[in-house]
Design an enzyme around this catalytic site. Structure first.
Site, PDB file in Angstrom:
ATOM      1  N   GLU A  36       0.988  -1.157  -0.167  1.00  0.00           N
ATOM      2  CA  GLU A  36      -0.206   0.178   0.115  1.00  0.00           C
ATOM      3  C   GLU A  36       0.714   1.209   0.222  1.00  0.00           C
ATOM      4  O   GLU A  36       0.614   2.296  -0.476  1.00  0.00           O
ATOM      5  CB  GLU A  36      -0.735   0.067   1.278  1.00  0.00           C
ATOM      6  CG  GLU A  36      -2.184   1.034   1.069  1.00  0.00           C
ATOM      7  CD  GLU A  36      -3.120   0.762   2.280  1.00  0.00           C
ATOM      8  OE1 GLU A  36      -2.889   0.164   3.280  1.00  0.00           O
ATOM      9  OE2 GLU A  36      -4.116   1.467   2.010  1.00  0.00           O
ATOM     10  N   ASP A  38       3.870   1.648  -1.252  1.00  0.00           N
ATOM     11  CA  ASP A  38       4.334   1.586  -2.700  1.00  0.00           C
ATOM     12  C   ASP A  38       3.414   2.212  -3.668  1.00  0.00           C
ATOM     13  O   ASP A  38       3.589   3.178  -4.402  1.00  0.00           O
ATOM     14  CB  ASP A  38       4.887   0.291  -3.228  1.00  0.00           C
ATOM     15  CG  ASP A  38       5.859   0.001  -2.543  1.00  0.00           C
ATOM     16  OD1 ASP A  38       6.818   0.634  -1.939  1.00  0.00           O
ATOM     17  OD2 ASP A  38       6.464  -1.343  -2.592  1.00  0.00           O
ATOM     18  N   LYS A 117      17.112  -9.076  -2.260  1.00  0.00           N
ATOM     19  CA  LYS A 117      17.028  -7.973  -1.575  1.00  0.00           C
ATOM     20  C   LYS A 117      16.481  -8.325  -0.127  1.00  0.00           C
ATOM     21  O   LYS A 117      15.328  -8.860   0.171  1.00  0.00           O
ATOM     22  CB  LYS A 117      15.948  -7.018  -2.094  1.00  0.00           C
ATOM     23  CG  LYS A 117      15.741  -5.760  -1.506  1.00  0.00           C
ATOM     24  CD  LYS A 117      14.925  -4.724  -2.326  1.00  0.00           C
ATOM     25  CE  LYS A 117      14.789  -3.435  -1.564  1.00  0.00           C
ATOM     26  NZ  LYS A 117      14.147  -3.445  -0.270  1.00  0.00           N
ATOM     27  N   ARG A 138      20.103   4.538   8.757  1.00  0.00           N
ATOM     28  CA  ARG A 138      19.994   5.494   7.521  1.00  0.00           C
ATOM     29  C   ARG A 138      19.584   6.707   7.954  1.00  0.00           C
ATOM     30  O   ARG A 138      19.914   7.606   7.068  1.00  0.00           O
ATOM     31  CB  ARG A 138      18.965   4.613   6.418  1.00  0.00           C
ATOM     32  CG  ARG A 138      18.765   5.585   5.373  1.00  0.00           C
ATOM     33  CD  ARG A 138      17.602   5.454   4.658  1.00  0.00           C
ATOM     34  NE  ARG A 138      17.059   4.283   4.475  1.00  0.00           N
ATOM     35  CZ  ARG A 138      16.766   3.477   3.440  1.00  0.00           C
ATOM     36  NH1 ARG A 138      17.285   3.845   2.270  1.00  0.00           N
ATOM     37  NH2 ARG A 138      16.132   2.400   3.554  1.00  0.00           N
ATOM     38  N   GLU A 175      22.367  -4.569   5.268  1.00  0.00           N
ATOM     39  CA  GLU A 175      21.068  -4.587   5.983  1.00  0.00           C
ATOM     40  C   GLU A 175      21.221  -5.690   7.271  1.00  0.00           C
ATOM     41  O   GLU A 175      21.485  -6.763   7.096  1.00  0.00           O
ATOM     42  CB  GLU A 175      20.084  -5.288   4.933  1.00  0.00           C
ATOM     43  CG  GLU A 175      18.962  -5.192   5.105  1.00  0.00           C
ATOM     44  CD  GLU A 175      18.149  -3.700   4.564  1.00  0.00           C
ATOM     45  OE1 GLU A 175      18.916  -2.805   4.190  1.00  0.00           O
ATOM     46  OE2 GLU A 175      17.098  -3.519   4.722  1.00  0.00           O
ATOM     47  N   LYS A 317      10.454  -6.289  -7.705  1.00  0.00           N
ATOM     48  CA  LYS A 317       9.604  -6.869  -6.401  1.00  0.00           C
ATOM     49  C   LYS A 317       8.405  -7.651  -7.063  1.00  0.00           C
ATOM     50  O   LYS A 317       8.011  -7.483  -8.276  1.00  0.00           O
ATOM     51  CB  LYS A 317       9.214  -5.844  -5.546  1.00  0.00           C
ATOM     52  CG  LYS A 317       9.993  -4.862  -4.963  1.00  0.00           C
ATOM     53  CD  LYS A 317       9.529  -4.212  -3.598  1.00  0.00           C
ATOM     54  CE  LYS A 317      10.518  -3.689  -2.806  1.00  0.00           C
ATOM     55  NZ  LYS A 317       9.833  -2.809  -1.854  1.00  0.00           N
ATOM     56  N   CYS A 414     -20.105  -4.385  27.604  1.00  0.00           N
ATOM     57  CA  CYS A 414     -20.822  -4.027  29.021  1.00  0.00           C
ATOM     58  C   CYS A 414     -21.808  -2.666  28.905  1.00  0.00           C
ATOM     59  O   CYS A 414     -22.269  -2.351  29.837  1.00  0.00           O
ATOM     60  CB  CYS A 414     -19.997  -3.993  30.016  1.00  0.00           C
ATOM     61  SG  CYS A 414     -18.935  -2.538  29.985  1.00  0.00           S
ATOM     62  N   CYS A 429     -12.601   0.634  27.045  1.00  0.00           N
ATOM     63  CA  CYS A 429     -13.652   0.302  28.124  1.00  0.00           C
ATOM     64  C   CYS A 429     -13.113   0.568  29.457  1.00  0.00           C
ATOM     65  O   CYS A 429     -12.344  -0.248  29.928  1.00  0.00           O
ATOM     66  CB  CYS A 429     -14.435  -0.891  27.919  1.00  0.00           C
ATOM     67  SG  CYS A 429     -15.398  -1.308  29.235  1.00  0.00           S
TER      68      CYS A 429
HETATM   69  S1  IVH Z   1      21.930  -1.714  -3.104  1.00  0.00           S
HETATM   70  C1  IVH Z   1      23.363   2.669  -3.326  1.00  0.00           C
HETATM   71  N1  IVH Z   1      21.463  -4.273  -2.390  1.00  0.00           N
HETATM   72  O1  IVH Z   1      17.063  -1.966   0.111  1.00  0.00           O
HETATM   73  C2  IVH Z   1      23.179   1.300  -2.731  1.00  0.00           C
HETATM   74  N2  IVH Z   1      20.193  -2.669  -1.163  1.00  0.00           N
HETATM   75  O2  IVH Z   1      14.860  -0.196  -0.538  1.00  0.00           O
HETATM   76  C3  IVH Z   1      21.508   0.925  -2.782  1.00  0.00           C
HETATM   77  N3  IVH Z   1      18.772  -3.830   0.554  1.00  0.00           N
HETATM   78  O3  IVH Z   1      18.621   0.932   0.908  1.00  0.00           O
HETATM   79  C4  IVH Z   1      21.051  -0.273  -2.230  1.00  0.00           C
HETATM   80  N4  IVH Z   1      19.249  -5.598  -0.110  1.00  0.00           N
HETATM   81  O4  IVH Z   1      18.871  -0.936   2.719  1.00  0.00           O
HETATM   82  C5  IVH Z   1      20.880  -2.806  -2.210  1.00  0.00           C
HETATM   83  N5  IVH Z   1      21.379  -6.525  -2.150  1.00  0.00           N
HETATM   84  C6  IVH Z   1      20.978  -5.252  -1.676  1.00  0.00           C
HETATM   85  C7  IVH Z   1      19.926  -5.036  -0.757  1.00  0.00           C
HETATM   86  C8  IVH Z   1      19.629  -3.489  -0.538  1.00  0.00           C
HETATM   87  C9  IVH Z   1      18.450  -4.811   1.166  1.00  0.00           C
HETATM   88  C10 IVH Z   1      18.186  -2.640   1.017  1.00  0.00           C
HETATM   89  C11 IVH Z   1      18.974  -1.267   1.106  1.00  0.00           C
HETATM   90  C12 IVH Z   1      18.491  -0.493   0.296  1.00  0.00           C
HETATM   91  C13 IVH Z   1      17.148  -0.652   0.465  1.00  0.00           C
HETATM   92  C14 IVH Z   1      16.274   0.046  -0.722  1.00  0.00           C
END
Ligand code: IVH
Length: 672
Positions: A36, A38, A117, A138, A175, A317, A414, A429
């Protein structure tokens, strides 16, 4: 869309996105699903593209995430931490390549690296001369929070690099995540000790990273995968993304193992099709495949879009399964604290192989914001470990809808007038004898983390209430085996066992009783602090909110709730009755240096045969000992139960004695 309507919609979208960002990044409690989010984000991007006059400098499309929360020192990243654009279809991926080819035609033949990812919390690790010096979240992309102390507890973050060839100063991006198995274990532990469970691994990882006490972070068992390096002005010893991953691994960074090379986009699509079914099966959250242009030279050439995302990478995705069904009715469950929890009764629908017939609606504010009405067609999703949730109504032109949903002014069970405390999203309540609250509160009272009355689960509590054997928790202590025998499902033995279990719970310490009473905001830890400070129920009952508030670790909300609880005559009567029935109203504090376990330090791990962890810890502390989370050379012994994990390994490695529950009981000279 006309100008005026578009402006109003853009403002609405910005508000919704900012709210979602705040809930996700600052509070670690997401209110809407990723799908949602996105969708809202894309709608706003499209609106701004069509109506450039609507772009505002503070639009969420210009930045990543939310402002950092204030508890940590700020850390300015050497290079901003970027996010990634998404592609939900092969066509969108092809468009991405076409856009890049207009800037650098070589991209179509340069090859791609594909990576899983990871769905966790993004971090940046700074290394100076190969030594880990700073770790940060971040934050807003430019500035994050300095969580170095917490990241040092993530055992697979290398503190000193192996090999050679690293730039003098570099930021490694990765990550941090919680494995699904550790997440399940953690939630089980929290459920047992009556603490609120985490919604999903990603949020528990983000929450763990931002703990003020690194010991808490360590106990959560976080891990990390790394995938990117920023070293401004320095040359890296590798020329491609694929080699960079290899290099990271050689220096000692954990790298996700399923990365692969693809010669071109067609090959990439084939590899993605192989990776997609794997994602759900991994022991960590994975929410897509990242496609990266392989030569690092092209990264520099392609550059970034604003400060938001690189052109050289995109996240492919896969939309979570969303189904449309009819919302038949909005019902409300009254929790033990009196919170009214709305949920949807649905026309049953299969999502990802599971039949879903109810889904949470979270709270009334959300129902209003999304304008969800009874009789609506609604979108429902079941993403990952998250419980089914209603995303929102599907509104079709010309189809008449029911009336807007009106939250109840009175408790549906109640009929007491509901309360809406300022600053809280939940509605309550206030009636402590509300049958809805009574049921949930008795179930909680008897549960494992509370009075631990074996054999008294929700079904039996319901049977006792229906048979009018009990109205409140005090009545439990007057039940006789003969009364139970008259109920269905009890034989002589089971009736006797239940009465014995109830009677045995009378000896629990004050801290357990306080937690079991289900006072709003009072969790296991709060109850312990209160019991240790005041020592007796009487002293606590006479304390003002101000005095309670002065205790370290107790905040205003708890203080108000506790004082409010004892100000209520019905509650005071209940406590008096419990005391007359013989329940322990004191906290057994072994004086410093006294008790059979004085000066000893224990670590508990795994599931013990008869004691819950909370009970085992109480027992050790009552005997003068201490309980800690981590095993060290100072640990006297590790108490081990079934399915013990890394703590047992560590004990063996350090030569710390390992004992079982029976030995603990013998040492503490106590019975369970
Ligand atoms: S590359 C400049 N590679 O996903 C580098 N990100 O939604 C950009 N993430 O900010 C990120 N796995 O925190 C990259 N294999 C992967 C990743 C990854 C998870 C996270 C990362 C990024 C976010 C973006």
């Amino acid at each position: 869309m006309k100008g005026g309507a578009a402006a109003a919609r853009a403002a609405e979208l910005r508000r919704l996105i900012e709210r979602a960002n705040h809930a996700y990044y600052v509070l670690d409690t997401p209110e809407i699903s990723d799908a949602e989010y996105d969708r809202l984000f894309r709608e706003l991007q499209e609106l701004e593209a069509k109506h450039p006059e609507l772009r505002t400098p503070d639009s969420p499309t210009h930045r990543v995430g939310a402002e950092p929360a204030s508890a940590f020192k700020k850390h300015r990243h050497l290079v901003p931490m970027l996010s990634l654009a998404n592609a939900f279809t092969e066509a969108e991926l092809a468009e991405w390549e076409e856009r890049n080819a207009r800037l650098s035609p070589e991209v179509t033949t340069a090859g791609y690296t594909l990576e899983v990812k990871i769905d966790g919390a993004a971090v940046s690790l700074t290394y100076q001369d190969g030594v880990f010096v700073t770790g940060a979240t971040r934050g807003n992309g430019v500035e994050g929070e300095d969580v170095t102390a917490n990241l040092r507890t993530v055992l697979d973050v290398p503190l000193r690099l192996h090999g050679k060839g690293w730039p003098k100063l570099m930021e490694v991006r990765g990550e941090v995540y919680l494995s699904k198995s550790r997440f399940a274990e953690l939630n089980k532990e929290r459920e047992r000790s009556g603490e609120p469970t985490f919604a999903n691994p990603r949020n528990s990882a983000a929450g763990a990273l931002r703990q003020l006490d690194p010991k808490i972070t360590r106990s959560r068992g976080l891990k990390i995968f790394c995938f990117h390096i920023e070293a401004p002005g320095k040359k890296l010893p590798v020329a491609t993304q694929h080699d960079l991953l290899q290099q990271l691994a050689e220096w000692g960074f954990p790298v996700e193992p399923h990365h692969t090379l693809a010669a071109d986009l067609a090959a990439a699509n084939r590899e993605i099709a192989k990776l997609e079914p794997l994602l759900d099966k991994l022991d960590y959250g994975a929410d897509g495949v990242v496609v990266k242009v392989n030569p690092l030279e092209l990264h520099a050439e392609l550059g970034t879009v604003g400060d938001r995302e690189p052109r050289w990478a995109i996240a492919r995705k896969f939309a979570p399964e969303v189904r449309v069904t009819t919302l038949k009715e909005i019902r409300i469950n009254v929790g033990r604290t009196g919170a009214l929890n709305p949920y949807a009764v649905l026309e049953p629908v299969e999502i990802g192989g599971v039949t879903v017939s109810t889904a949470t609606l979270h709270n009334f504010a959300l129902i209003k914001a999304k304008d969800i009405r009874e009789g609506d067609l609604v979108e429902v999703t079941r993403a990952g470990e998250v419980i089914p949730q209603v995303l929102g109504p599907v509104i079709k032109k010309g189809v008449r809808r029911g009336r807007p949903y009106q939250p109840p002014e009175r408790c549906p069970v109640c009929k007491s007038k509901v309360e809406h405390p300022q600053g809280e999203v939940m509605v309550y309540c206030p009636n402590v004898s509300c049958p809805g609250r009574v049921f949930e509160s008795i179930v909680h009272f008897a549960s494992r983390g509370a009075m631990d009355i074996r054999g008294l689960g929700p079904e039996r509590v319901k049977a006792l209430l229906d048979a009018k054997l009990i109205k409140d928790v005090a009545d439990l202590y007057e039940i006789t085996p003969l009364q139970l025998l008259a109920l269905e499902g009890f034989a002589e033995k089971s009736a006797g066992q239940l009465v014995d279990a109830i009677q045995a719970s009378k000896d629990r310490p004050l801290s357990t009783l306080l937690f079991a009473l289900g006072i709003r905001h009072v969790g296991v830890q709060g109850a312990r602090l209160l019991a240790r400070h005041f020592g007796t129920m009487k002293a606590l009952a006479h304390a003002s909110a101000d005095r309670i508030n002065q205790i370290r670790g107790i905040g205003e909300a708890i203080a108000e709730a506790v004082a409010g609880f004892f100000a209520e005559p019905k509650n005071r009567k209940l406590i008096e009755r419990l005391e007359k029935l013989g329940l322990n109203m004191k906290e057994p504090i072994a004086a410093e240096g006294e008790g059979p376990l004085a000066g000893q330090v224990y670590v508990i791990t795994g599931t013990l045969p008869s004691l819950s962890r909370v009970r085992a810890a109480e027992l050790i502390e009552a005997a003068g000992g201490h309980v800690t989370d981590g095993v060290s050379k100072k640990t006297t012994a590790v108490v081990v139960g079934a399915d013990a994990g890394s703590k047992l390994e560590k004990a063996k490695a350090l030569g710390v004695p390992v004992i079982d529950e029976a030995e603990l009981l013998r040492r503490a000279r106590a019975k369970p």
